[in-house]
Design an enzyme around this catalytic site. Structure first.
Site, PDB file in Angstrom:
ATOM      1  NE  ARG A  61     -49.400  13.884  27.797  1.00  0.00           N
ATOM      2  CZ  ARG A  61     -49.654  12.901  27.663  1.00  0.00           C
ATOM      3  NH1 ARG A  61     -49.540  11.704  28.623  1.00  0.00           N
ATOM      4  NH2 ARG A  61     -49.798  12.107  26.362  1.00  0.00           N
ATOM      5  CB  ALA A  97     -57.293   7.037  28.485  1.00  0.00           C
ATOM      6  CD  GLU A 139     -55.436   8.921  39.446  1.00  0.00           C
ATOM      7  OE1 GLU A 139     -56.587   8.098  39.577  1.00  0.00           O
ATOM      8  OE2 GLU A 139     -55.525   9.961  38.511  1.00  0.00           O
ATOM      9  CG  ASP A 158     -69.444   4.940  40.919  1.00  0.00           C
ATOM     10  OD1 ASP A 158     -68.911   5.887  41.544  1.00  0.00           O
ATOM     11  OD2 ASP A 158     -70.494   4.431  40.313  1.00  0.00           O
ATOM     12  N   PRO A 191     -55.220   0.781  30.266  1.00  0.00           N
ATOM     13  CG  PRO A 191     -56.772   2.072  29.389  1.00  0.00           C
ATOM     14  CD  PRO A 191     -56.439   1.462  30.751  1.00  0.00           C
ATOM     15  CG  ASN A 192     -53.202   1.980  25.024  1.00  0.00           C
ATOM     16  OD1 ASN A 192     -53.411   1.297  24.200  1.00  0.00           O
ATOM     17  ND2 ASN A 192     -54.252   2.991  24.975  1.00  0.00           N
ATOM     18  CG  ASN A 227     -51.057   4.962  35.087  1.00  0.00           C
ATOM     19  OD1 ASN A 227     -52.133   5.722  34.749  1.00  0.00           O
ATOM     20  ND2 ASN A 227     -49.695   5.131  34.767  1.00  0.00           N
ATOM     21  CG  HIS A 264     -58.152  11.390  31.968  1.00  0.00           C
ATOM     22  ND1 HIS A 264     -57.531  11.937  32.828  1.00  0.00           N
ATOM     23  CD2 HIS A 264     -57.037  10.793  31.026  1.00  0.00           C
ATOM     24  CE1 HIS A 264     -56.141  11.833  32.868  1.00  0.00           C
ATOM     25  NE2 HIS A 264     -56.056  11.257  31.852  1.00  0.00           N
ATOM     26  CE1 TYR A 301     -47.728   8.309  29.062  1.00  0.00           C
ATOM     27  CE2 TYR A 301     -47.660   7.943  26.848  1.00  0.00           C
ATOM     28  CZ  TYR A 301     -48.472   8.573  27.809  1.00  0.00           C
ATOM     29  OH  TYR A 301     -49.415   8.915  27.610  1.00  0.00           O
ATOM     30  NE  ARG A 304     -46.160   1.365  20.229  1.00  0.00           N
ATOM     31  CZ  ARG A 304     -46.859   0.498  19.446  1.00  0.00           C
ATOM     32  NH1 ARG A 304     -47.970   0.982  18.624  1.00  0.00           N
ATOM     33  NH2 ARG A 304     -46.513  -0.600  19.150  1.00  0.00           N
ATOM     34  CG  HIS A 331     -51.777  10.011  35.895  1.00  0.00           C
ATOM     35  ND1 HIS A 331     -52.345   9.221  35.078  1.00  0.00           N
ATOM     36  CD2 HIS A 331     -52.637  10.412  36.968  1.00  0.00           C
ATOM     37  CE1 HIS A 331     -53.594   9.072  35.412  1.00  0.00           C
ATOM     38  NE2 HIS A 331     -53.765   9.937  36.589  1.00  0.00           N
ATOM     39  CB  ILE A 332     -45.714   7.542  33.575  1.00  0.00           C
ATOM     40  CG1 ILE A 332     -45.790   6.075  34.000  1.00  0.00           C
ATOM     41  CG2 ILE A 332     -44.074   7.764  32.832  1.00  0.00           C
ATOM     42  CD1 ILE A 332     -46.071   4.963  33.137  1.00  0.00           C
ATOM     43  CB  SER A 333     -47.134  11.933  31.166  1.00  0.00           C
ATOM     44  OG  SER A 333     -48.322  11.753  31.533  1.00  0.00           O
ATOM     45  NE  ARG A 388     -52.938  13.147  27.461  1.00  0.00           N
ATOM     46  CZ  ARG A 388     -53.381  12.082  26.868  1.00  0.00           C
ATOM     47  NH1 ARG A 388     -53.765  10.957  27.526  1.00  0.00           N
ATOM     48  NH2 ARG A 388     -53.021  11.965  25.320  1.00  0.00           N
TER      49      ARG A 388
HETATM   50  O1  CA2 Z   1     -49.314   9.422  32.277  1.00  0.00           O
HETATM   51  C1  CA2 Z   1     -49.730   8.402  32.457  1.00  0.00           C
HETATM   52  O2  CA2 Z   1     -49.262   7.543  33.264  1.00  0.00           O
HETATM   53  C2  CA2 Z   1     -51.028   8.193  32.001  1.00  0.00           C
HETATM   54  O3  CA2 Z   1     -51.947   7.674  32.803  1.00  0.00           O
HETATM   55  C3  CA2 Z   1     -50.776   7.313  30.707  1.00  0.00           C
HETATM   56  C4  CA2 Z   1     -52.132   7.109  29.623  1.00  0.00           C
HETATM   57  C5  CA2 Z   1     -52.698   8.586  29.466  1.00  0.00           C
HETATM   58  O4  CA2 Z   1     -54.010   8.279  28.779  1.00  0.00           O
HETATM   59  C6  CA2 Z   1     -52.808   9.318  30.868  1.00  0.00           C
HETATM   60  O5  CA2 Z   1     -53.636  10.606  30.292  1.00  0.00           O
HETATM   61  C7  CA2 Z   1     -51.631   9.485  31.526  1.00  0.00           C
HETATM   62  C8  CA2 Z   1     -51.880   6.578  28.614  1.00  0.00           C
HETATM   63  C9  CA2 Z   1     -50.952   5.180  28.393  1.00  0.00           C
HETATM   64  C10 CA2 Z   1     -50.279   4.987  27.199  1.00  0.00           C
HETATM   65  O6  CA2 Z   1     -49.188   4.412  27.404  1.00  0.00           O
HETATM   66  C11 CA2 Z   1     -48.501   4.110  26.369  1.00  0.00           C
HETATM   67  C12 CA2 Z   1     -47.130   3.922  26.603  1.00  0.00           C
HETATM   68  C13 CA2 Z   1     -46.156   3.706  25.407  1.00  0.00           C
HETATM   69  C14 CA2 Z   1     -46.573   4.153  24.373  1.00  0.00           C
HETATM   70  C15 CA2 Z   1     -48.089   4.390  24.000  1.00  0.00           C
HETATM   71  C16 CA2 Z   1     -48.897   4.642  24.981  1.00  0.00           C
END
Ligand code: CA2
Length: 153
Positions: free
Chosen positions: A111, A81, A102, A91, A13-14, A78, A84, A26, A21, A104-106, A115
């Protein structure tokens, strides 16, 4: 000649918002850049990358089932959210037993505390975080080593 092995690259998601943004967290690359990077990296090992994104938990579960049905050689995940929160994704990964990395970009450990735990990471053989989108390239390199895919000359 053996048919090309496929790895699934699943984004949750997202992540369709990448590049639009929160660049401080990210980066500036978009999801299309991520998918191009994955396809190019996979090709270096003679692998195909089937890249998919969904904002829906159940659809991500379906993708994991499809990876199994199509005998995918590995998964790069990836789950955003859902990493978490999602026992369902955990499963599904445990059920299909496909080698999974797995990403994660960040750096999720630098954080918020919510997370710091990942259910999906518990079902992966490795986790990478904090490398920006280069984490996907690193994950495919590690996955290729794990499944014995050799770099092409
Ligand atoms: O760091 C990551 O890749 C995450 O999986 C990104 C998720 C976050 O909930 C995880 O804790 C860590 C969020 C992805 C949202 O991506 C966006 C990208 C640009 C602007 C807004 C959200």
């Amino acid at each position: 000649m053996a048919s090309t092995q496929t790895i699934y690259v699943l984004n949750g998601p997202n992540l369709n918002l990448l590049g639009t943004r929160e660049p401080e967290t990210y980066g500036r690359a978009g999801l299309g850049d991520v998918e191009k990077l994955c396809a190019e990296t996979a090709a270096q090992f003679g692998l195909a990358a089937d890249c998919r994104q969904s904002n829906h938990e159940g659809e991500l579960v379906d993708f994991i089932h499809q990876a199994h049905a199509e005998q995918a050689a590995g998964i790069v995940l990836n789950a955003g959210a859902y990493s978490h929160t999602s026992i369902a994704l955990h499963d599904a990964l445990m059920a299909v037993k496909i080698p999974t990395v797995e990403v994660h970009i960040s750096n999720i450990h630098a954080r918020e505390s919510f997370r710091h735990h990942s259910f999906t990471a518990m079902a992966a053989f490795a986790t990478l975080c904090g490398f920006g989108i280069d984490g996907y390239r690193l994950a495919i390199n590690g996955l290729a080593a794990k499944i014995g895919a050799k770099a092409k000359a």
